[in-house]
Motif scaffolding. Structure first.
Motif, short mmCIF file in Angstrom:
data_model
loop_
_atom_site.label_atom_id
_atom_site.label_comp_id
_atom_site.label_asym_id
_atom_site.label_seq_id
_atom_site.Cartn_x
_atom_site.Cartn_y
_atom_site.Cartn_z
N ALA A 37 7.58 -0.77 -2.66
CA ALA A 37 6.30 -1.48 -2.64
C ALA A 37 5.41 -0.94 -1.53
N ASP A 229 1.91 -8.22 -8.27
CA ASP A 229 3.24 -7.70 -8.58
C ASP A 229 3.33 -7.21 -10.02
N PRO A 239 7.96 -4.81 -6.54
CA PRO A 239 7.00 -5.86 -6.18
C PRO A 239 6.85 -6.01 -4.67
#
Length: 290
Positions: A37, A229, A239
């Motif tokens: 992420a 996300d 995410p």
């Protein structure tokens, strides 16, 4: 030429041209190769434009592709000049950056009010209070890359328009001051050729990243962690996590950093057919526009 593996970091900066020392509208996000992420740089920090300039000069990680969400130049091709009819109209983008910074030399916080109030410049702008220069017509002139944005279904605003919630002119002029002060510290594509190694700056349009992640045109703002996300997942990213609301400045930067990670490997995005050497010197190009 493939640029897969060329960069070790991907940074997206959501910019602000608002008045004042610090801008809640500025957000900086960073992604690294792989699927991790993206993350905010200095979360909770309220950035100033001078902070960004210092960070780019001193703290930028090595081999970083930096996306700046601002217009680094003005229309030139349509009229053969940035400011037709003005003898001192600059001949190329770097000269334009130098002119903006020189006229605004005494303005604090890298603001650009002095430039937009300049008598010759104002003739080409739409400003607040119903002030519209005699050379500003319709919705305002567009760069070639902005016409290409429109052909892709986006809704670009002229950088000469300084009115309305979606205007980008103030961001553009303040950004030009930063680009001028970076000087040769960082190449800015396509005004400079992309070097074979090291960091570089490109212009980004955060809506492109959102559309690439499956968001509908006109619904590109992500205002919850769940929306972010889902969009990250569409780009192959893990995410961010979290719950509830998220500021769209932060989500714009986070999603665009993840998008840059995938888009940078596409050789076609570095060689759009309409990008000629004269356009590269004067108007530039938005990375990701075909």
């Amino acid at each position: 030429m493939s640029h897969a593996g060329r960069f070790a970091h991907f940074v997206a900066i959501d910019w602000s041209g608002a008045v004042g020392a610090r801008q809640p509208g500025i957000a900086v996000a960073l992604a690294t190769p792989g699927t991790g992420a993206p993350r905010l740089v200095r979360p909770g920090h309220i950035w100033s434009r001078a902070d960004i300039l210092a960070w780019l000069r001193q703290d930028l990680p090595s081999d970083t592709l930096v996306g700046l969400d601002l217009g680094p130049s003005l229309p030139f091709v349509d009229e053969g000049a940035f400011f037709p009819g003005w003898d001192e109209s600059p001949a190329d983008a770097r000269s334009l950056w130098a002119l903006v910074d020189a006229i605004c030399a005494d303005a604090p916080h890298l603001a650009a009010t002095s430039f937009v109030d300049h008598a010759q410049v104002a003739r080409h702008l739409r400003r607040h209070g119903g002030r519209k220069g005699e050379h500003f017509t319709g919705r305002g002139r567009l760069r070639v890359t902005e016409h290409a944005q429109r052909a892709q279904g986006l809704n670009p605003y002229s950088n000469l328009n300084l009115v309305g919630a979606a205007q980008v002119g103030k961001s553009s002029f303040t950004g030009m001051r930063v680009l001028h002060r970076l000087a040769s510290a960082l190449p800015v594509w396509p005004f400079d050729p992309l070097p074979s190694a090291g960091s570089a700056i490109v212009e980004i349009y955060t809506s492109l990243a959102a559309i690439a992640a499956g968001r509908a045109k006109g619904r590109t703002k992500l205002r919850t962690h769940a929306e972010l996300d889902a969009a990250l997942a569409a780009l192959g990213s893990e995410p961010l996590g979290g719950a509830g609301a998220i500021a769209d400045h932060a989500s714009d930067a986070l999603l665009t950093a993840a998008w840059l990670r995938t888009a940078a490997a596409d050789p076609m995005l570095w060689a759009p057919p309409a990008l000629t050497p004269p356009i590269a010197r004067t108007e530039g190009w938005t990375f990701g526009v075909r």
